[in-house]
Scaffold this motif. Sequence first.
Motif, PDB file in Angstrom:
ATOM      1  N   LEU A  33       0.825  -1.204   0.000  1.00 39.30           N
ATOM      2  CA  LEU A  33       0.000   0.000   0.000  1.00 39.30           C
ATOM      3  C   LEU A  33       0.859   1.253   0.000  1.00 39.30           C
ATOM      4  O   LEU A  33       0.628   2.178  -0.782  1.00 39.30           O
ATOM      5  N   THR A  34       1.859   1.284   0.864  1.00 35.62           N
ATOM      6  CA  THR A  34       2.738   2.458   0.931  1.00 35.62           C
ATOM      7  C   THR A  34       3.492   2.647  -0.375  1.00 35.62           C
ATOM      8  O   THR A  34       3.629   3.770  -0.871  1.00 35.62           O
ATOM      9  N   LYS A  37       1.260   4.187  -2.970  1.00 38.78           N
ATOM     10  CA  LYS A  37       1.122   5.634  -2.761  1.00 38.78           C
ATOM     11  C   LYS A  37       2.335   6.387  -3.308  1.00 38.78           C
ATOM     12  O   LYS A  37       2.198   7.443  -3.937  1.00 38.78           O
ATOM     13  N   CYS A  59      -5.567   8.585  -1.127  1.00 43.53           N
ATOM     14  CA  CYS A  59      -6.815   8.042  -0.582  1.00 43.53           C
ATOM     15  C   CYS A  59      -7.355   6.928  -1.474  1.00 43.53           C
ATOM     16  O   CYS A  59      -7.819   5.893  -0.984  1.00 43.53           O
ATOM     17  N   GLU A  62      -5.631   3.707  -0.875  1.00 46.91           N
ATOM     18  CA  GLU A  62      -6.102   3.048   0.338  1.00 46.91           C
ATOM     19  C   GLU A  62      -7.442   2.347   0.106  1.00 46.91           C
ATOM     20  O   GLU A  62      -7.674   1.239   0.601  1.00 46.91           O
ATOM     21  N   VAL A  70      -8.820   0.531   3.175  1.00 46.95           N
ATOM     22  CA  VAL A  70      -7.975   0.705   4.352  1.00 46.95           C
ATOM     23  C   VAL A  70      -8.162   2.125   4.869  1.00 46.95           C
ATOM     24  O   VAL A  70      -7.985   3.078   4.123  1.00 46.95           O
ATOM     25  N   GLY A  72      -6.584   4.745   6.477  1.00 45.89           N
ATOM     26  CA  GLY A  72      -5.229   5.118   6.849  1.00 45.89           C
ATOM     27  C   GLY A  72      -5.062   6.620   6.994  1.00 45.89           C
ATOM     28  O   GLY A  72      -6.022   7.380   6.998  1.00 45.89           O
TER      29      GLY A  72
END
Length: 211
Positions: A33-34, A37, A59, A62, A70, A72
């Motif tokens: 996920l990171t 991004k 967003c 996520e 998610v 986050g």
Amino acid sequence: VLALALFVLITVVPQTAFTIVTRPRPISALDRLTASKVYAAAIGDMFGFGKDEHRVLACACELSGDGVPVVGDSLSRCSIDEVQEACFLALYSRERWDGTGWPAKLPGPAIPLGSRVVAVAQAWSAQTAQGSPELNHEVALLGLTARSGTQFDPAVVEAARTVVAQEAQFTPLPAFQPRLHGWPGSYAWRRTVAPRVLGRLSGGRNIAAPA
């Protein structure tokens, strides 16, 4: 004492800052996920996305990561309107450039650009991030290119390739974390002035300004 302080400000501080800013960081240190991004932000920067658009992209990553939303940090920083836009982008990130995707089988240009960026970012992280095959960028881009024009927007894949070509000049790692997009200032400054500054701080190394 004043002369020494001036010397430190002129020489030591810039060199220290350069070391910190350009310290190589492997993308495999990040979860999927990171990494998605990071990739979405770098690709978005190539299209001239602003700060608000970057927040929405994060967003959307996520909300669409592995098909499971998610909650986050990115969602908590977005306004209600931005979250709604991110939901829209996340929904259509499953579309395909050839019009055979889900949920609406939209033909390529009809798919929101942000959705096309998220799609490539997620496919990229699925090949390089922690817990993935952890391929280097050169090999991962071959996989993205093979699906360019069918699953992915060719322009977005080319933007990912440009990110790698530009930022590979700053690190010896074959699977690095793209970082130039995270520099402060305008898009033009990051893509034109920053490489020249890095070149001078690194002892005159010839770092070409991005096109």
